[in-house]
Design a protein around this motif. Structure first.
Motif, PDB file in Angstrom:
ATOM      1  N   SER A  39       0.827  -1.204   0.000  1.00 35.62           N
ATOM      2  CA  SER A  39       0.000   0.000   0.000  1.00 35.62           C
ATOM      3  C   SER A  39       0.862   1.255   0.000  1.00 35.62           C
ATOM      4  N   TRP A  40       1.909   1.260   0.820  1.00 37.39           N
ATOM      5  CA  TRP A  40       2.806   2.420   0.860  1.00 37.39           C
ATOM      6  C   TRP A  40       3.468   2.638  -0.503  1.00 37.39           C
ATOM      7  N   ILE A  41       3.851   1.545  -1.157  1.00 40.76           N
ATOM      8  CA  ILE A  41       4.521   1.654  -2.464  1.00 40.76           C
ATOM      9  C   ILE A  41       3.569   2.188  -3.515  1.00 40.76           C
ATOM     10  N   THR A  42       2.365   1.637  -3.574  1.00 41.00           N
ATOM     11  CA  THR A  42       1.412   2.034  -4.620  1.00 41.00           C
ATOM     12  C   THR A  42       0.891   3.456  -4.415  1.00 41.00           C
ATOM     13  N   THR A  43       0.863   3.923  -3.182  1.00 40.22           N
ATOM     14  CA  THR A  43       0.391   5.286  -2.906  1.00 40.22           C
ATOM     15  C   THR A  43       1.544   6.259  -2.731  1.00 40.22           C
ATOM     16  N   ASP A  44       2.761   5.794  -3.025  1.00 34.42           N
ATOM     17  CA  ASP A  44       3.948   6.652  -2.995  1.00 34.42           C
ATOM     18  C   ASP A  44       4.175   7.285  -1.619  1.00 34.42           C
ATOM     19  N   GLN A  45       4.040   6.471  -0.580  1.00 30.61           N
ATOM     20  CA  GLN A  45       4.296   6.931   0.781  1.00 30.61           C
ATOM     21  C   GLN A  45       5.673   6.466   1.230  1.00 30.61           C
ATOM     22  N   GLY A  46       6.544   7.393   1.571  1.00 30.51           N
ATOM     23  CA  GLY A  46       7.854   7.045   2.089  1.00 30.51           C
ATOM     24  C   GLY A  46       8.842   6.660   1.011  1.00 30.51           C
ATOM     25  N   ASP A  47       9.901   5.985   1.425  1.00 34.07           N
ATOM     26  CA  ASP A  47      11.020   5.634   0.557  1.00 34.07           C
ATOM     27  C   ASP A  47      10.768   4.277  -0.098  1.00 34.07           C
ATOM     28  N   ALA A  48      10.544   4.279  -1.403  1.00 34.50           N
ATOM     29  CA  ALA A  48      10.235   3.040  -2.118  1.00 34.50           C
ATOM     30  C   ALA A  48      11.360   2.025  -2.002  1.00 34.50           C
ATOM     31  N   GLY A  92      17.722 -14.466  16.165  1.00 36.45           N
ATOM     32  CA  GLY A  92      16.453 -13.809  16.408  1.00 36.45           C
ATOM     33  C   GLY A  92      16.224 -12.718  15.373  1.00 36.45           C
ATOM     34  N   ILE A  93      15.085 -12.057  15.448  1.00 40.53           N
ATOM     35  CA  ILE A  93      14.785 -10.992  14.496  1.00 40.53           C
ATOM     36  C   ILE A  93      14.359  -9.730  15.243  1.00 40.53           C
ATOM     37  N   PHE A  94      14.531  -8.602  14.588  1.00 40.12           N
ATOM     38  CA  PHE A  94      14.154  -7.303  15.134  1.00 40.12           C
ATOM     39  C   PHE A  94      13.283  -6.611  14.085  1.00 40.12           C
ATOM     40  N   ILE A  95      12.057  -6.258  14.467  1.00 36.34           N
ATOM     41  CA  ILE A  95      11.140  -5.550  13.576  1.00 36.34           C
ATOM     42  C   ILE A  95      10.926  -4.143  14.117  1.00 36.34           C
ATOM     43  N   MET A  96      11.191  -3.132  13.301  1.00 38.14           N
ATOM     44  CA  MET A  96      10.992  -1.735  13.692  1.00 38.14           C
ATOM     45  C   MET A  96       9.961  -1.103  12.769  1.00 38.14           C
ATOM     46  N   LEU A  97       8.955  -0.477  13.372  1.00 37.50           N
ATOM     47  CA  LEU A  97       7.918   0.234  12.626  1.00 37.50           C
ATOM     48  C   LEU A  97       7.942   1.698  13.028  1.00 37.50           C
ATOM     49  N   GLY A  98       8.119   2.588  12.045  1.00 39.60           N
ATOM     50  CA  GLY A  98       8.105   4.000  12.384  1.00 39.60           C
ATOM     51  C   GLY A  98       8.579   4.889  11.254  1.00 39.60           C
ATOM     52  N   GLY A 147       7.211   3.602   8.041  1.00 41.09           N
ATOM     53  CA  GLY A 147       5.911   4.247   7.933  1.00 41.09           C
ATOM     54  C   GLY A 147       5.126   3.948   9.194  1.00 41.09           C
ATOM     55  N   TYR A 148       3.827   4.173   9.137  1.00 39.19           N
ATOM     56  CA  TYR A 148       3.004   3.834  10.300  1.00 39.19           C
ATOM     57  C   TYR A 148       1.662   3.273   9.854  1.00 39.19           C
ATOM     58  N   SER A 149       1.224   2.241  10.550  1.00 43.06           N
ATOM     59  CA  SER A 149      -0.074   1.609  10.314  1.00 43.06           C
ATOM     60  C   SER A 149      -0.643   1.209  11.673  1.00 43.06           C
ATOM     61  N   GLU A 150      -1.830   1.708  11.986  1.00 39.46           N
ATOM     62  CA  GLU A 150      -2.458   1.402  13.268  1.00 39.46           C
ATOM     63  C   GLU A 150      -2.718  -0.100  13.409  1.00 39.46           C
TER      64      GLU A 150
END
Length: 358
Positions: free
Chosen positions: A140-149, A207-213, A238-241
């Motif tokens: 969704s972010w890619i198709t709506t051109d939100q943030g760094d592709a 392990g893995i580290f996931i960062m959202l922001g 980006g951000y998604s509730e």
């Protein structure tokens, strides 16, 4: 005369973040104090910015002119009485510490922790559901051109690799929030000539580290570069509730090493879901996370010591996760049982702020 009746009304001023002070010119431009309120007499010495004598500091106005001054955690109310020293990782009064010291001496300064809602207990989502929603969000972010592709495409690639090679591997670290110096300064600075973030991911091993922001462009680029160099890091820029709600419940350890934190809500949301937090012992983080009981915390008197303690505390928590699962379970249960209710906060507002001011 127009405002004289207001003198009889007690005023409570709440500080949410002392670093955002609202400095504007006193006069001479459309956004100046005298343009806004041309007939208002004002006490110059009480409201002028300490660094710019031709400007009003609206934060300072509130501190010096209110009957009560309130911060959103008890620890933060004490921290802002000292001067800031960013070079040593210490954030205090940000130039207003003398005003705050006078308020504290007069009994006008109070710290009351913010609350959290506890309507239901979040359930841990399935791994496949988290990856599916993350992929949908990135698309969704890619198709709506939100943030760094480029960052989004690399995150998709990294998730495919993790699902193929490490699906279900634990522990999973999670971080959710604004990408700012306040939240992430300790991770991006060098410790022994290497960024702390690089060393953290090496300690995490499989392990893995996931960062959202999202936020400051420097931090966005920094974590995008980290993702390209570490197979166990996914940066969702980006951000998604809906995605954040899943991630709060999905992680094994929530990482929040803020250099200062007036209150913080993210640690409360993670704890509500039964996820222990790794936090810096500042502000509201210090008032909610108890090291070794419902989470893990670190401190230090210098920047280098804070970074060292962050890494060693992470190492200790990872060892506990792998070697003492029953103790980890007890800490998780204690996190889920912790309560920071608005009912309790409101009662403190009445007792310490409004009834005391009336």
């Amino acid at each position: 005369p127009r405002y004289s009746l207001l003198k009889k009304k007690p005023a409570v001023y709440t500080i949410h973040n002392l670093s955002l002070q609202g400095v504007r010119p006193l006069r001479g431009v459309a956004s100046s104090l005298e343009s806004w309120l041309p007939d208002l007499p004002y006490p110059h010495e009480a409201i002028v910015d300490p660094h710019h004598s031709d400007c009003v500091n609206l934060m300072r106005c509130g501190i010096n002119l209110a009957d009560r001054v309130h911060t959103v955690s008890p620890t933060y109310a004490q921290e802002i009485l000292r001067p800031s020293d960013w070079s040593e990782g210490i954030v205090g009064g940000e130039g207003l510490e003398q005003d705050l010291q006078r308020a504290e001496h007069a009994g006008r300064l109070t710290g009351i922790l913010n609350g959290c809602e506890y309507g239901h207990k979040p359930r841990r989502p399935k791994v496949g559901g988290v990856w599916e929603l993350a992929e949908q969000t990135l698309d969704s972010w890619i198709t709506t051109d939100q943030g760094d592709a480029r960052s989004h495409y690399f995150a998709l690639k990294r998730m495919v690799q993790i699902k193929r090679e490490q699906d279900g591997v634990r522990p999973c670290l999670v971080s959710i929030g604004r990408l700012t110096a306040q939240k992430l300064y300790l991770l991006v600075q060098n410790y022994q000539d290497r960024p702390v973030m690089d060393q953290l991911l090496e300690q995490l091993r499989n392990g893995i580290f996931i960062m959202l922001g999202s936020g400051d462009s420097y931090y966005q680029q920094f974590f995008s570069n980290v993702m390209e160099n570490h197979k166990n890091f996914v940066f969702l820029n980006g951000y998604s509730e809906s995605l954040s709600s899943l991630l709060y419940s999905f992680g094994d350890l929530f990482v929040m090493p803020s250099i200062y934190e007036p209150c913080g809500i993210s640690q409360m949301l993670a704890m509500r879901a039964g996820v222990p937090c790794l936090v810096h012992q500042v502000g509201g983080l210090n008032d909610t996370v108890i090291d070794g009981q419902n989470g893990f915390s670190f401190g230090g008197s210098s920047l280098q010591e804070k970074q060292f303690k962050l890494l060693t505390t992470l190492d200790d928590s990872l060892r506990l996760f792998h070697e003492q699962p029953e103790k980890w379970k007890r800490i998780s249960q204690a996190a889920a049982s912790a309560r920071f209710t608005w009912d309790g906060s409101v009662q403190q507002y009445l007792d310490q702020l409004y009834q005391a001011s009336s």
